[in-house]
Enzyme design. Structure first.
Site, PDB file in Angstrom:
ATOM      1  CE  LYS A  93      -6.111  -0.170   1.619  1.00  0.00           C
ATOM      2  NZ  LYS A  93      -6.755  -0.853   2.619  1.00  0.00           N
ATOM      3  CD  GLU A 145      -2.862   1.264   2.232  1.00  0.00           C
ATOM      4  OE1 GLU A 145      -2.760   0.470   3.500  1.00  0.00           O
ATOM      5  OE2 GLU A 145      -3.536   2.292   2.403  1.00  0.00           O
TER       6      GLU A 145
END
Ligand code: 13P
Length: 341
Positions: free
Chosen positions: A221, A176
């Site tokens: 992500k 992420e």
């Protein structure tokens, strides 16, 4: 490696996405402040139990839940471990393994995420507890000083080291790198977000490749390409969708099975509309779905308000949001569906 691939693909099963319920104690305190609820071990447990016992949402629309260390080992009120509740709904338990983002030395307005020390041992423990995937969030701020090339490079490098530790433990890394829309001052244009998102993704995939990460056994992500939340620019849903997919196409190899977006301060409906619009674009090489925290939970949290009596309405609110996003992951959401509800 086969099982890493299988877990990653299952997390992005068509029509499903991930619930991010991995708020740290500090972050959940901010969320509970919305409803004036004191934060205790019990209130955190009751809130998460309300979400995890939303059987309709969990069985039909959610593939995985990102938990905190506390929740992975926690039990529901009746003593059932949370991870068992999730397994019963065929939902994969995941775990946030970073220790938070801290001011980066020698830098202005930038943060570096910590938590690599001891990570190998922690991951082995989480794998024994049944975690199938993990999450590590790197934050890239936009200001007049940030990001620097060093800040992007350092965060990308740490993400790659985390990802390798995960794969070694048989855990799928969810990588992420979040270019913040809601940082300070947060008034940047969509073009600036686009440029920084491109630089960040390029650096992240360079480091992942150098480290030897198996791209088929991970998920990305990312943020979407949007203006900062205090920008005066008004952009259409179609523009966000197009700019985001264009950047992803430039830097995310087709070997990555799926991309699960964060919501990053977007309203519930914006986050849903953007995802649906992206899924209407043709010939996407990866599955595109959600890994939302706020955009899945806010309505449910407000409906719950900390009261046992409201569990049913709160679960209905959560289920509705999960269903809207599940439709968006298929490119089938329509604003009328939200209006009707
Ligand atoms: P939001 O969807 O609320 O941005 O949270 C997702 C997440 O996991 C951030 O790390």
């Amino acid at each position: 490696m086969a099982s890493l691939h299988a877990i990653a693909r299952k997390l992005v099963t068509k029509g499903k996405g991930i619930l991010a319920a991995d708020e740290s104690e500090g972050t959940i305190a901010k969320r509970f402040a919305l409803i004036g609820l004191p934060v205790t071990l019990e209130s955190r447990r009751d809130y998460r139990e309300m979400l995890f016992r939303s059987t309709d949402a969990m069985t039909n629309y959610i593939s995985g839940v990102i938990l905190t260390e506390e929740t992975l080992e926690q039990k529901a009120r009746d003593g059932t471990p949370f991870h068992e509740l999730l397994n019963a709904a065929d939902v994969i338990p995941g775990i946030k393994v970073d220790r938070g983002a801290f001011e980066m030395p020698g830098s202005r307005d930038e943060k570096i995420t910590e938590g690599l020390d001891g990570l190998r041992q922690r991951l082995a423990h989480y794998a024994k507890l049944g975690a199938g995937f993990a999450k590590w969030r790197g934050v890239i701020a936009i200001s007049s000083y940030a990001p620097s090339r060093n800040g992007i490079r350092a965060n990308a490098h740490v993400l790659a080291r985390y990802a390798m530790y995960c794969q070694e433990a048989g855990i799928v890394p969810v990588v992420e790198p979040e270019v913040l829309a809601d940082g300070e001052p947060g008034d940047h244009s969509i073009q600036r977000c686009e440029e920084v998102t491109g630089e960040t993704l390029e650096a992240v995939f360079k480091e992942l490749r150098l480290a030897g990460v198996d791209l088929g056994g991970m998920l990305l992500k990312p943020n979407m390409v949007t203006p900062g939340i205090r920008s005066r620019d008004r952009v259409s849903v179609a523009e966000v969708a197009k700019r985001t997919v264009d950047k992803l196409r430039s830097f995310v190899p087709a070997a990555v099975p799926g991309i699960a977006f964060l919501s990053g301060g977007q309203s519930d409906e914006e986050a849903t509309a953007h995802l649906s619009a992206m899924n209407q674009i043709e010939d996407l090489p990866w599955a595109l779905t959600f890994s939302y925290g706020r955009a899945l939970q806010t309505q449910a949290l407000v409906a719950w308000g900390g009261e046992d009596a409201n569990v049913g309405v709160a679960q209905a609110a959560f289920t509705h949001r999960a269903r809207m996003n599940a439709l968006a992951s298929l490119g089938q959401w329509k604003p009328e569906l939200d209006l009707a509800a």
